[in-house]
Design an enzyme around this catalytic site. Structure first.
Site: not given
Ligand SMILES: Cc1cc2nc3c(=O)[nH]c(=O)nc-3n(C[C@H](O)[C@H](O)[C@H](O)COP(=O)(O)O)c2cc1C
Length: 372
Positions: A31, A84, A113, A137, A163, A172, A241, A263, A265, A268, A296, A298, A319
């Site tokens: 995850y 987050p 988050s 969210y 976000t 995923r 974000k 970003s 995410h 993802r 954000d 990498g 992250g």
């Protein structure tokens, strides 16, 4: 005979990642580490940093260096904060409370988050002096959403991080294969007693529990009007974000965003989008000084941070590296992680002739044609 001091076992962020891969249960590890679909962007988020090289300045007196900055008007000790990430108690029993305490100890920002396994109030109590922002969210049930915002405001959170890249969750594949569910001893702590909002992530339904949660509860009609809606009842500044285009950044400013986090995410959501470092300078060029820009995705070493600062970010956020630190030893592991990368940034600044963040200019970083 004097005994040698024991070797430091953790010398860089990759050491924490390797350690986490060995100790975390498969469901949680997958995850945390996965990107969407075939994970092209996940690889690119990191690889992209290798396309940028540093062009250091010599014979600058670097004997005194200062990594501090002001973010949204408040002093931060160094420009690296905590992004987050959901469900941190799968990595360590202290979860979000430990991460927030680490941010407090080091004088940086903790973004919490919506999908946390500790509640807003628990985190506020655990780290009352930390600069805390609340990631939001938007749920179909607007009353639920509004209550969350008001709780965060009351608990002393200083900004809302909206976000904008997740009205729906990217697929995923590992979570689908693992039929990922939030373990039964954990809860969506901000929604206790609210039926599906609390329990649905713990039901895989034969696929990914978290994707089912999001698909059934998040508002897919999310639009620019919702920024105005948030501003209609909250005093908190809004940070967008998930912006990846200059025109979206400009629209965000028109709608009253105070800052933007470039970003994707953590790769993802939509696989195949550009690495965040690759879109940063075009967004910086468009927005100029009209709002603060952060990034954000990498970031795993001090030179990555230096490159992002040179290309226009005022701050970067981590992250997954924070999750790996948390899995290692809770608050202490997150502190070690932050100290390591802060030290790497300090060293990169010393070796490139930069004494303050203001002295990190765009011409410090080049993108040689041979590496493109
Ligand atoms: C396990 C995990 C959970 C995440 N949960 C959230 C979330 O709840 N809200 C959000 O806005 N972003 C979330 N993100 C995205 C992060 O905030 C951030 O954009 C990303 O992790 C940065 O990339 P990095 O992991 O390479 O540092 C999550 C990322 C990961 C890896």
């Amino acid at each position: 005979m004097e005994s040698k001091p024991s070797k430091p076992s953790m010398t860089c962020l990759a050491d924490f990642e390797d350690h986490a891969y060995q100790i975390l249960p498969r469901n949680a590890l997958d995850y945390y580490r996965s990107g969407a679909d075939h994970m092209q962007t996940l690889k690119d988020n990191r690889r992209a940093y290798q396309r940028y090289r540093i062009s250091p300045k010599m014979l600058v007196d670097v004997s005194k260096r200062d990594l501090s900055t002001r973010i949204m008007g408040k002093r931060v000790e160094f420009p690296i904060g905590i992004a987050p990430t959901a469900m941190q108690r799968m990595a360590h029993p202290d979860g979000e409370c430990a991460s927030a305490r680490a941010a407090q100890e080091l004088g940086t920002i903790f973004i919490m988050s919506t999908l946390s396994t500790s509640s807003i109030e628990e985190v506020a109590q655990a780290a009352p002096q930390a600069t805390k922002w609340f990631q939001l969210y938007i749920y179909k049930d607007r009353e639920v959403t509004k209550k969350l915002v008001l709780r965060a405001e009351k608990a002393g959170f200083k900004a809302l991080v909206l976000t904008v890249d997740a009205p729906y969750f990217g697929r995923r594949l590992a979570d689908v294969r693992n039929q990922f569910e939030l373990p039964s001893h954990l809860r969506m702590a901000n929604f206790v007693g609210l039926g599906d909002l609390e329990t649905k992530a713990g039901q895989s339904g034969g696929g990914s529990g978290i994707n089912n949660y999001v698909a059934s509860l998040f508002d897919q009609s999310l639009s620019w009007q919702d920024v105005a809606w948030l501003k209609s009842f909250s005093q908190l500044p809004i940070i967008l974000k998930g912006i990846l285009r200059a025109d979206d950044a400009l629209t965000g400013i028109q709608y009253g965003a105070s800052a933007i986090i470039v970003s994707n995410h953590g790769a993802r959501q939509l696989d195949g989008v550009l690495a965040t470092i690759d879109v940063l300078s075009s967004i910086k060029e468009a927005v100029g000084d009209r709002c603060e820009l952060y990034l954000d995705g990498g970031v795993t070493q001090g030179t990555d941070v230096l490159k992002a600062l040179a290309l226009g970010a005022k701050m970067v956020f981590l992250g997954r590296p924070v999750i790996w630190g948390l899995a290692h030893s809770g608050q202490s592991g997150v502190e070690q992680t932050l100290r390591l990368i802060k030290g790497e940034l300090d060293s990169a600044m010393a070796l490139s002739g930069c004494t303050t963040l203001k002295s990190v200019y765009q011409d410090l970083v080049i993108c040689p044609k041979s590496l493109m």
